[in-house]
Write an enzyme that holds these catalytic residues in place. Sequence first.
Site, PDB file in Angstrom:
ATOM      1  N   GLU A   1      39.592 -21.441-142.884  1.00  0.00           N
ATOM      2  CA  GLU A   1      40.411 -21.711-144.064  1.00  0.00           C
ATOM      3  C   GLU A   1      41.609 -22.531-143.583  1.00  0.00           C
ATOM      4  O   GLU A   1      41.604 -23.752-143.702  1.00  0.00           O
ATOM      5  CB  GLU A   1      40.826 -20.381-144.697  1.00  0.00           C
ATOM      6  CG  GLU A   1      41.600 -20.555-145.980  1.00  0.00           C
ATOM      7  CD  GLU A   1      42.221 -19.248-146.426  1.00  0.00           C
ATOM      8  OE1 GLU A   1      42.242 -19.009-147.635  1.00  0.00           O
ATOM      9  OE2 GLU A   1      42.713 -18.469-145.572  1.00  0.00           O
TER      10      GLU A   1
ATOM     11  N   HIS B   1      39.380 -16.963-141.801  1.00  0.00           N
ATOM     12  CA  HIS B   1      40.526 -17.229-142.682  1.00  0.00           C
ATOM     13  C   HIS B   1      41.807 -16.835-141.947  1.00  0.00           C
ATOM     14  O   HIS B   1      41.780 -16.001-141.041  1.00  0.00           O
ATOM     15  CB  HIS B   1      40.390 -16.430-143.983  1.00  0.00           C
ATOM     16  CG  HIS B   1      39.500 -17.110-144.981  1.00  0.00           C
ATOM     17  ND1 HIS B   1      39.847 -17.302-146.289  1.00  0.00           N
ATOM     18  CD2 HIS B   1      38.286 -17.682-144.829  1.00  0.00           C
ATOM     19  CE1 HIS B   1      38.887 -17.944-146.916  1.00  0.00           C
ATOM     20  NE2 HIS B   1      37.913 -18.186-146.055  1.00  0.00           N
TER      21      HIS B   1
ATOM     22  N   GLU C   1      41.890 -19.863-153.692  1.00  0.00           N
ATOM     23  CA  GLU C   1      42.340 -18.508-154.037  1.00  0.00           C
ATOM     24  C   GLU C   1      43.763 -18.501-154.600  1.00  0.00           C
ATOM     25  O   GLU C   1      44.100 -17.640-155.414  1.00  0.00           O
ATOM     26  CB  GLU C   1      42.275 -17.612-152.803  1.00  0.00           C
ATOM     27  CG  GLU C   1      43.211 -18.057-151.692  1.00  0.00           C
ATOM     28  CD  GLU C   1      43.187 -17.151-150.454  1.00  0.00           C
ATOM     29  OE1 GLU C   1      42.388 -16.221-150.416  1.00  0.00           O
ATOM     30  OE2 GLU C   1      43.972 -17.410-149.532  1.00  0.00           O
TER      31      GLU C   1
ATOM     32  N   GLU D   1      49.242 -22.079-145.299  1.00  0.00           N
ATOM     33  CA  GLU D   1      48.758 -22.032-146.682  1.00  0.00           C
ATOM     34  C   GLU D   1      49.854 -22.535-147.634  1.00  0.00           C
ATOM     35  O   GLU D   1      50.330 -21.807-148.504  1.00  0.00           O
ATOM     36  CB  GLU D   1      48.274 -20.614-147.000  1.00  0.00           C
ATOM     37  CG  GLU D   1      47.143 -20.209-146.055  1.00  0.00           C
ATOM     38  CD  GLU D   1      46.456 -18.908-146.412  1.00  0.00           C
ATOM     39  OE1 GLU D   1      46.835 -18.285-147.413  1.00  0.00           O
ATOM     40  OE2 GLU D   1      45.532 -18.513-145.676  1.00  0.00           O
TER      41      GLU D   1
ATOM     42  N   PRO E   1      55.962 -22.733-155.199  1.00  0.00           N
ATOM     43  CA  PRO E   1      56.064 -21.307-154.866  1.00  0.00           C
ATOM     44  C   PRO E   1      54.887 -20.823-154.041  1.00  0.00           C
ATOM     45  O   PRO E   1      53.737 -21.085-154.355  1.00  0.00           O
ATOM     46  CB  PRO E   1      56.140 -20.652-156.241  1.00  0.00           C
ATOM     47  CG  PRO E   1      56.779 -21.714-157.094  1.00  0.00           C
ATOM     48  CD  PRO E   1      56.271 -23.029-156.578  1.00  0.00           C
TER      49      PRO E   1
ATOM     50  N   HIS F   1      35.124  -9.109-142.188  1.00  0.00           N
ATOM     51  CA  HIS F   1      36.060  -8.390-141.324  1.00  0.00           C
ATOM     52  C   HIS F   1      37.471  -8.842-141.627  1.00  0.00           C
ATOM     53  O   HIS F   1      37.948  -9.822-141.051  1.00  0.00           O
ATOM     54  CB  HIS F   1      35.753  -8.686-139.848  1.00  0.00           C
ATOM     55  CG  HIS F   1      34.471  -8.097-139.354  1.00  0.00           C
ATOM     56  ND1 HIS F   1      33.873  -8.519-138.182  1.00  0.00           N
ATOM     57  CD2 HIS F   1      33.674  -7.119-139.850  1.00  0.00           C
ATOM     58  CE1 HIS F   1      32.758  -7.820-137.981  1.00  0.00           C
ATOM     59  NE2 HIS F   1      32.611  -6.967-138.994  1.00  0.00           N
TER      60      HIS F   1
HETATM   61  C1  NOJ Z   1      42.665 -13.888-147.704  1.00  0.00           C
HETATM   62  C2  NOJ Z   1      41.440 -14.735-147.644  1.00  0.00           C
HETATM   63  O1  NOJ Z   1      41.771 -16.100-147.662  1.00  0.00           O
HETATM   64  C3  NOJ Z   1      40.535 -14.361-148.794  1.00  0.00           C
HETATM   65  O2  NOJ Z   1      39.402 -15.201-148.830  1.00  0.00           O
HETATM   66  C4  NOJ Z   1      40.154 -12.925-148.677  1.00  0.00           C
HETATM   67  O3  NOJ Z   1      39.455 -12.538-149.827  1.00  0.00           O
HETATM   68  C5  NOJ Z   1      41.404 -12.029-148.572  1.00  0.00           C
HETATM   69  N1  NOJ Z   1      42.303 -12.501-147.576  1.00  0.00           N
HETATM   70  C6  NOJ Z   1      41.033 -10.597-148.233  1.00  0.00           C
HETATM   71  O4  NOJ Z   1      40.462 -10.547-146.949  1.00  0.00           O
HETATM   72 CA    CA Z   2      43.949 -17.121-147.071  1.00  0.00          CA
END
Ligand code: NOJ
Ligand code: CA
Length: 704
Positions: free
Chosen positions: A502, A483, A508, A182, A201, A414
């Site tokens: 992901e 993810h 996010e 990420e 960052p 989950h």
């Molecule tokens: C990181 C994930 O990328 C995000 O989509 C999720 O809301 C949070 N973790 C909490 O599970």
């Molecule tokens: Ca993530």
Amino acid sequence: MMLIPAFTFRMSLLCVFWVFCALEPVCASRFFNLFSPDLSVQFNIQLTADGEIRYSVYADKKSLIKQGKMGFNLVGQGPLEKGFRWLSIDTSSVDERWEPQWGEERQLRKRCSRMVVHFEQTASGKRLDLECMVFNDGVGFRYHFPSSGRQEAFIVAEELTSFPLAGDHEAFWIPGDYDTNEYAYARTPLSQVHASQELWPHGIGFRSQISDSTVQTPLTMRTADGLWLSIHEAALVNYPAMQLDIDRGELILAAHLVPDAVGNKAYLRLGDRTPWRVLLIARRAPELLTNRIILHLNEDPAEGDFSWLKPGKYMGIWWEMHLGTRSWAGPRDEGDSLSLPHGATTGSMQRLIDFAAANGFTYLLAEGWNRGWEHGDGGWSERKFSFTEAYPDIDLPRISQYAQERGVGLMMHHETYGAVTDYERQLPAALDLMENLGYKGVKTGYVGRLVPRGEHHDGQWMVNHFLYQAQQTARRKFFLVSHESVRPTGLHRTYPNWFSSEAARGNEFNAWSAGNPPEHETILPFTRLLGGPMDYTPGIFPTHAAAGDSFALRRVHTTLCKQLALYVTLYSPLQMAAGNVEDYERHPGPFQFIREVPTDWDSTVVVDAVPGDYVFTARRQKDSADWYVGMITDELARKVTLRLDFLEPGRKYVARIYADAPDAHWQTRPMAYKITEQRVDARDALNIRLAPGGGCAISLRAAE
Ligand code: NOJ
Ligand code: CA
């Protein structure tokens, strides 16, 4: 097989060349050459005087890979690297059409030359086969460990494959890391990769940077001659992910496999194969985005009818939690007071189900429905979440009935916080619950350090977990979105229910870190998405004012129209409408594009694209004459003349154009947009202006 001494013999049908220095079977040096069907790409295998296997790749008569190494170090058994002799060689040509379950095209054509070279290490008697496929736009090769009646199980200490490059190419890279990808991308010549520097960052707690010169794949590069290359892998099964160590002086990339808790790389048996090592080649940047070699190198589903699987769009109780206005954690007991209002409650879900149903969304996700969030990230502990017990303020049976009555499919969440052994223990019961309540799929998450302790997200153990999860969910007819999982390698062909992952820096990050630089989404299709679809979670409207604090703007670093265009430029069969309902209600004009844009396509045309600058993509909806266009730019404004020659000739279309307003800017006026409509046909061109950090989305509905 005919062996031709001292000169080259071309078999035009197979496009295979063999050059032998002599007929004598133990001759010191041998070459095996394999050409692509159009002869433009050449894969050359050489057996050196020491019996080392070396390979070279040429495209358009230019050297791309110069004498790369092949082989392994095995734990307790020494190197499988030298002293090889060849046993035999099989060749064939492949030309087949196949249809993915869903995708960017309805039909794909796999056309390549194939060769398997069988080697034996003379002293040990160990066998090693090398399978190569050469396409007009790249190569793939993998190792087989054929059974030779010896001890079956063995451990890979290191894979020795290397990619010595012919130049100091400009590379788009993220740092090597066993646990996360990420990151924002850096762009430097290979000789100037310094992976440990803070590029942008990071904003996420746990990572495991490896060294200053290790990077992750897909590693995309541009040569001085203007060729585009990308190194990645295909069909990552029962093996760790490959990262790449860069020798900055010699410009050699070497496979760096993600280790397990005790430092070993892979536990294999004779009969096993490695993933494919892949080099994608494009003469023009847009061609890299329609290169399908990684899919071709994967297999069709082993079993199962996937006609139940429906690509689509989902909404979620999600963005508010990332913005910090609602919480994942709910009350332990009815009536407990919380510092933030709980996001997923019976009432909030019912309201969202109503909205999703009214606007034609297929699925709905609710994060924070289950007990465990109140413990925080759990500090590397084994048991964190229950995957069957809901918080007291959410009535799951009632919600699922409500959703079913309104035709919205529920999507389970989950989050494991890395406690994977515990998750696997709970999985049968968790899937039973989903089945009983009529859920359609599950989004998983693996934030934080793993249990089993010492394992890594991209190691063999986790690669096997992700596949186990794909198989277990497929058996129950659920789709899967993962993810914090290993980055994809085309396995969605084999496991079509694994819709997306992901495995890169998603939208996010704009909520709680320095965010994503405006060029980020122009690089993703050229890097991470080459392996498979991404759950980027687009569609967030930049409505709230910039917070102005030094760390973050806390809103997406794009204009509104760029968020719309991402549905087309970032391919996924399952796309989230990730923004807040209030924003969608307040801005029904642009929301119309999110409601209408499909996620499954008959064909894709990349009109133009350059990583780090812009991506313009047009796609025709599955079983329809309608087209959708997404155009995105980096931090620079652009004027573009978009020719509509991809449309069906002679047919009229109604174009609805969602464009940045003249004063739009991702920092100062991100919400400024203008929606217009006009009748067009394939002879027309549209003049589009993209704002800094902006974009344009267009729907082209075929007139009757
Ligand atoms: C990181 C994930 O990328 C995000 O989509 C999720 O809301 C949070 N973790 C909490 O599970
Ligand atoms: Ca993530």
